[in-house]
Design a protein around this motif. Structure first.
Motif, short mmCIF file in Angstrom:
data_model
loop_
_atom_site.label_atom_id
_atom_site.label_comp_id
_atom_site.label_asym_id
_atom_site.label_seq_id
_atom_site.Cartn_x
_atom_site.Cartn_y
_atom_site.Cartn_z
N LEU A 693 -90.27 -46.88 12.60
CA LEU A 693 -90.45 -45.95 13.72
C LEU A 693 -91.73 -45.14 13.53
O LEU A 693 -92.10 -44.80 12.41
CB LEU A 693 -89.26 -45.02 13.83
N VAL A 694 -92.40 -44.85 14.65
CA VAL A 694 -93.69 -44.17 14.62
C VAL A 694 -93.61 -42.88 15.43
O VAL A 694 -93.07 -42.86 16.54
CB VAL A 694 -94.81 -45.06 15.19
N LYS A 695 -94.15 -41.82 14.88
CA LYS A 695 -94.31 -40.55 15.59
C LYS A 695 -95.79 -40.21 15.57
O LYS A 695 -96.38 -40.05 14.49
CB LYS A 695 -93.51 -39.43 14.92
N VAL A 696 -96.42 -40.13 16.75
CA VAL A 696 -97.81 -39.71 16.82
C VAL A 696 -97.83 -38.19 16.82
O VAL A 696 -97.31 -37.54 17.74
CB VAL A 696 -98.52 -40.29 18.05
N VAL A 697 -98.43 -37.62 15.80
CA VAL A 697 -98.42 -36.16 15.60
C VAL A 697 -99.53 -35.49 16.41
O VAL A 697 -99.34 -34.43 17.00
CB VAL A 697 -98.57 -35.83 14.10
N GLU A 698 -100.70 -36.13 16.45
CA GLU A 698 -101.84 -35.55 17.16
C GLU A 698 -102.79 -36.67 17.56
O GLU A 698 -102.95 -37.66 16.85
CB GLU A 698 -102.57 -34.54 16.27
N LEU A 699 -103.41 -36.51 18.73
CA LEU A 699 -104.46 -37.43 19.18
C LEU A 699 -105.64 -36.59 19.64
O LEU A 699 -105.77 -36.27 20.82
CB LEU A 699 -103.94 -38.31 20.31
N ALA A 700 -106.48 -36.21 18.71
CA ALA A 700 -107.64 -35.39 19.04
C ALA A 700 -108.73 -36.26 19.64
O ALA A 700 -108.93 -37.41 19.24
CB ALA A 700 -108.16 -34.69 17.78
N THR A 701 -109.44 -35.71 20.61
CA THR A 701 -110.46 -36.50 21.29
C THR A 701 -111.69 -35.66 21.59
O THR A 701 -111.61 -34.45 21.76
CB THR A 701 -109.91 -37.10 22.60
N ALA A 702 -112.83 -36.35 21.63
CA ALA A 702 -114.09 -35.74 22.06
C ALA A 702 -114.73 -36.69 23.05
O ALA A 702 -114.74 -37.91 22.83
CB ALA A 702 -115.02 -35.49 20.88
N GLN A 703 -115.29 -36.14 24.14
CA GLN A 703 -115.85 -36.99 25.18
C GLN A 703 -116.98 -36.27 25.89
O GLN A 703 -116.90 -35.07 26.17
CB GLN A 703 -114.77 -37.38 26.20
N ASP A 704 -118.04 -37.02 26.19
CA ASP A 704 -119.15 -36.49 26.98
C ASP A 704 -118.86 -36.77 28.45
O ASP A 704 -118.63 -37.93 28.84
CB ASP A 704 -120.46 -37.16 26.57
N VAL A 705 -118.86 -35.73 29.29
CA VAL A 705 -118.58 -35.90 30.71
C VAL A 705 -119.79 -35.59 31.58
O VAL A 705 -119.67 -35.57 32.80
CB VAL A 705 -117.38 -35.02 31.14
#
Length: 818
Positions: A693-705
């Motif tokens: 079983l998998v628990k995603v704790v955090e999905l941090a992202t950076a993006q140029d808009v």
């Protein structure tokens, strides 16, 4: 307080802005500078103005397409094939027609026009099956009755006799020399050379000499990757209402992504000129590409015209899985090489996309998958081939990320493997090979705007890690945060943390020479003593917030507070599709352009009325701001309400971005794309290695808009795209039985999508590095986060478990070996 009207007046207020990092100043492409008008028009671009439809949606008061009603309407129902590939021996509709309350039963033989097929790019999809069916769930007959249950029971009485045919389900069966043809008698001259009739489209890209460059590699890694079939899983089912008109035409109210594309496909099969088919957008409950193709539109119109009564069709969830295309499942074969100091030497790949029974958007998906298959990296020597197959699996077409998602999953896994071989940090390896402004893509096209690949990787890596959970020693720890914790399956035994990184590149807008334009009609007048702007486009608002942005642009360019957004319909020119991350760029650009033309007309009126009173009317740079005409020095020359009294100014104009060209069909060279966007993710996961079983704790992202026209909406789009990428990483897949080509899980019970309990914290770092070629410097950004979130999660799971994991989604049995 800025006002936006979309039918009924609605006031909006500015929300809290998201965290942004500002880069180079924005530059516009349509003439007049806009910097001075962006500062003082409340509710203009750059502010987090709230959506006028937002409150209605969260309170359940918003009228979606499935809510439409007409007092005299009938209900439509579709009979769909129960087999995937078969000749139709006979169709018996007698018992269905005898059912009380039934007004019509139509099959292929009842279609009124010579044109009986439709399609986005290739008209290969029959309105109703003729001669044979090519996939499970293909429409065979349609029924209209006075009650939805009557229509359903009548459809069930239609007897269809099938003679089943051999199935085409994969590349081997599709391309065998003696393979059964999914479509007989294909004429391929209009889509380029393909080596087999069961291949929809093929796009090679060759640059440099990959074979020779491979000899310089100190390390070579190969991989074979499998990407599952994902569903758009929008919550609002396909639905619409067709009303026959006195002139012999029909009025159609429908949830769609592209009104004019629908119109161009609907009118010919109805045998009507386009001006007799009037379309209006109804409330759309999500789309993500699944509404680009026709679903129930033609069927509702046919039944309405046959019966002379309004006909409503609403799919249930089961039928919805058969009523729209899905994301292409894929097999991807990659080889990369690198020198001992970490520089990439070459890349070879083959991408096989399963397009299913009909073409839909497969040719364009192939173009994207091939041209973006290298990722945001500098590799001079490449040998690439991408193909899409015809098969008897469910039709596949547009979905958020459009070919680039599948490629990103594979090339990012390759980057991790190669970094490990070289002995470098995985992020530093990517940064060493990252493209930047000026890089030549494998197609020979230069990246001529900011490409901050190394910077967004640096940002996600530098972000503080979420705290470690000390399960064994923390008294009273909340086990619900553990993998499977809500089922009380573990108290932390066997739970391991992993961290993974990924970055992706996505094109913006329609590509390869497509005439990608939009139309905007803007009117300015005085109502009750106040200047009001009305914006009318055919843009499909599918939840992305386009109507909010259009109002912001009008306030910015015209200096008004009250903006009315006219309902989207085909009484104005096309706005193109709400897809390809293009609407803010292209329709936003059209609104900006039309507003500028209106502004010039307003100033001409002012010069005519007041020019003799002040020399600045002739000599100064004038702007509309805060309901007034101002000089660039801030001096007020006139009030807009007074200036426009008795006058109405209206402009309808098309707007186009710079042109593109088709990729060469032998080498893949050509300036095929308009613009690129980039996103990076860092995933932190916890894996129960005993239970899988998998628990995603955090999905941090950076993006140029480029420029955040509405920062709050930008963050929402990034978080939404990230969540869809998470879904395909660990749970989402349409399961097709390989023996029967039937869909096994057409329900939200069995097709799993992330809920709020599965969705982790998604911190967002927004960069604003202006693209000098785009309106306001903006960059289309809705799709990019869907690319890199999936491989980041997979990389984190690999990091936690040490397993190779070369397919999506990852299931418990892949982690436990059971």
């Amino acid at each position: 307080m800025a006002g936006t009207t979309t039918g009924t007046p609605s006031k909006t207020t500015a929300g809290a802005p998201s965290k942004t990092t500002t880069g180079t100043p924005s530059k516009t492409t349509t003439g007049a500078p806009t910097e001075v008008t962006q500062k003082h028009n409340k509710g203009g671009i750059g502010e987090s103005t709230l959506r006028p439809d937002g409150t209605l949606k969260v309170t359940g008061e918003f009228a979606y397409s499935s809510d439409m009603w007409h007092e005299d309407m009938l209900w439509g129902q579709t009979l769909r094939s129960t087999v995937a590939h078969a000749e139709i021996v006979s169709i018996d509709t007698v018992e269905a027609l005898k059912t009380p309350g039934v007004y019509a039963v139509l099959t292929y033989d009842d279609l009124p026009a010579e044109m009986k097929n439709y399609g986005l790019e290739i008209q290969d999809t029959p309105v109703l099956a003729h001669g044979k069916v090519r996939h499970h769930g293909e429409p065979v007959a349609i029924v209209a009755a006075d009650h939805p249950e009557t229509a359903r029971r009548a459809a069930a009485k239609i007897v269809v006799e099938y003679k089943e045919l051999p199935l085409i389900t994969d590349e081997a069966s599709a391309t065998a020399p003696d393979a059964v043809l999914v479509h007989e008698g294909r004429d391929d001259h209009h889509i380029g050379h393909v080596p087999h009739p069961n291949i929809v489209h093929r796009q090679p890209i060759v640059r440099g000499d990959a074979e020779e460059a491979a000899k310089k590699a100190d390390f070579v890694v190969k991989g074979e990757y499998t990407f599952g079939m994902q569903d758009q899983a929008f919550l609002g089912p396909e639905s619409g209402l067709a009303i026959p008109a006195e002139d012999g035409g029909v009025d159609l109210y429908v949830a769609t992504q592209w009104l004019h594309s629908d119109l161009g496909q609907i009118a010919p099969v109805l045998g009507l000129p386009e001006d007799k088919v009037r379309m209006t957008l109804s409330g759309v409950g999500g789309a993500f590409g699944g509404r680009e193709d026709i679903s129930m539109q033609i069927h509702a119109c046919l039944l309405a015209l046959r019966t002379g009564k309004p006909v409503k069709i609403v799919y249930n969830r089961f039928e919805s899985f058969f009523g729209h295309v899905h994301r292409h499942p894929a097999k991807l074969y990659y080889e990369h090489g690198a020198t001992k100091d970490g520089k990439l030497t070459h890349m070879k790949c083959k991408i096989v996309l399963d397009g299913g029974a009909y073409a839909s958007a497969s040719p364009a998906v192939v173009g994207n998958a091939s041209s973006l298959s290298v990722g945001p990296y500098v590799i001079e020597d490449v040998d690439i081939e991408a193909i899409a197959l015809y098969s008897n699996n469910p039709p596949c077409g547009a979905m958020r990320g459009f070919g680039a998602v599948q490629a990103c999953f594979a090339y990012e896994a390759q980057m991790d493997k190669l970094a490990d071989k070289v002995g470098m940090d995985r992020v530093e390896f990517r940064q060493l090979n990252a493209m930047s402004q000026g890089t030549l893509l494998p197609t020979g096209q230069p990246v001529d705007s900011p490409a901050p690949v190394a910077e967004i990787l640096r940002r996600v890596k530098a972000r503080p890690m979420p705290p470690e959970r000390q399960w064994e020693s923390s008294e009273g720890a909340d086990v619900r945060a553990l993998p499977g914790g809500l089922s009380n399956t573990t108290h932390g035994e066997g739970v391991v943390r992993g961290v993974g990184y990924a970055v992706g590149i996505k094109n913006v807008g329609f590509s390869e020479g497509f005439d990608d334009y939009s139309t905007a009609k803007v009117r300015m007048e005085v109502i009750n003593g106040e200047p009001v702007a009305t914006v009318h486009t055919a843009m499909a608002e599918v939840g992305q917030g386009g109507i909010t942005v259009h109002a912001q642009i009008a306030r910015t360019e015209l200096g008004v507070q009250q903006v009315t957004i006219h309902p989207a319909d085909t009484q104005v020119g096309s706005a193109g599709s709400t897809s390809a991350s293009r609407q803010t760029y292209v329709t936003g650009g059209a609104v900006k352009n039309s507003c500028e033309l209106v502004r010039e007309k307003v100033l001409e009126i002012g010069r005519r009325k007041f020019g003799s009173y002040h020399p600045a009317w002739a000599t100064a740079e004038l702007v509309l701001e805060g309901g007034k005409v101002l000089t660039d020095g801030g001096e007020a020359l006139a009030d807009l309400g007074e200036l426009l009294e008795g006058e109405t100014v209206e402009v309808e104009a098309e707007w186009r971005h710079r042109p593109t060209v088709a990729f060469d069909l032998e080498t893949g060279q050509g300036n095929g794309h308009v613009q690129y966007s980039f996103a990076a993710h860092r995933a932190v996961v916890e894996v129960d290695t005993e239970l899988g079983l998998v628990k995603v704790v955090e999905l941090a992202t950076a993006q140029d808009v480029g420029k955040a026209l509405n920062p709050l909406s930008v963050v929402g789009q990034i978080q939404g795209g990230t969540t869809q990428g998470l879904g395909v990483a660990v749970m989402e897949e349409i399961i097709v039985d390989p023996k029967t080509a039937k869909v096994r899980n057409p329900s939200f019970t069995d097709y799993l999508i992330p809920t709020i309990l599965d969705t982790p914290t998604i911190p967002v770092d927004v960069l604003e590095l202006a693209d000098p070629n785009a309106p306001y410097g903006l960059r289309g950004m809705g799709e990019a986060p869907t690319l890199s979130s999936t491989p980041a999660v997979l990389a984190a799971i690999r990091n936690a478990t040490g397993l190779e994991l070369n397919r999506t989604p990852v299931r418990p049995e892949h982690l436990t070996g059971t």
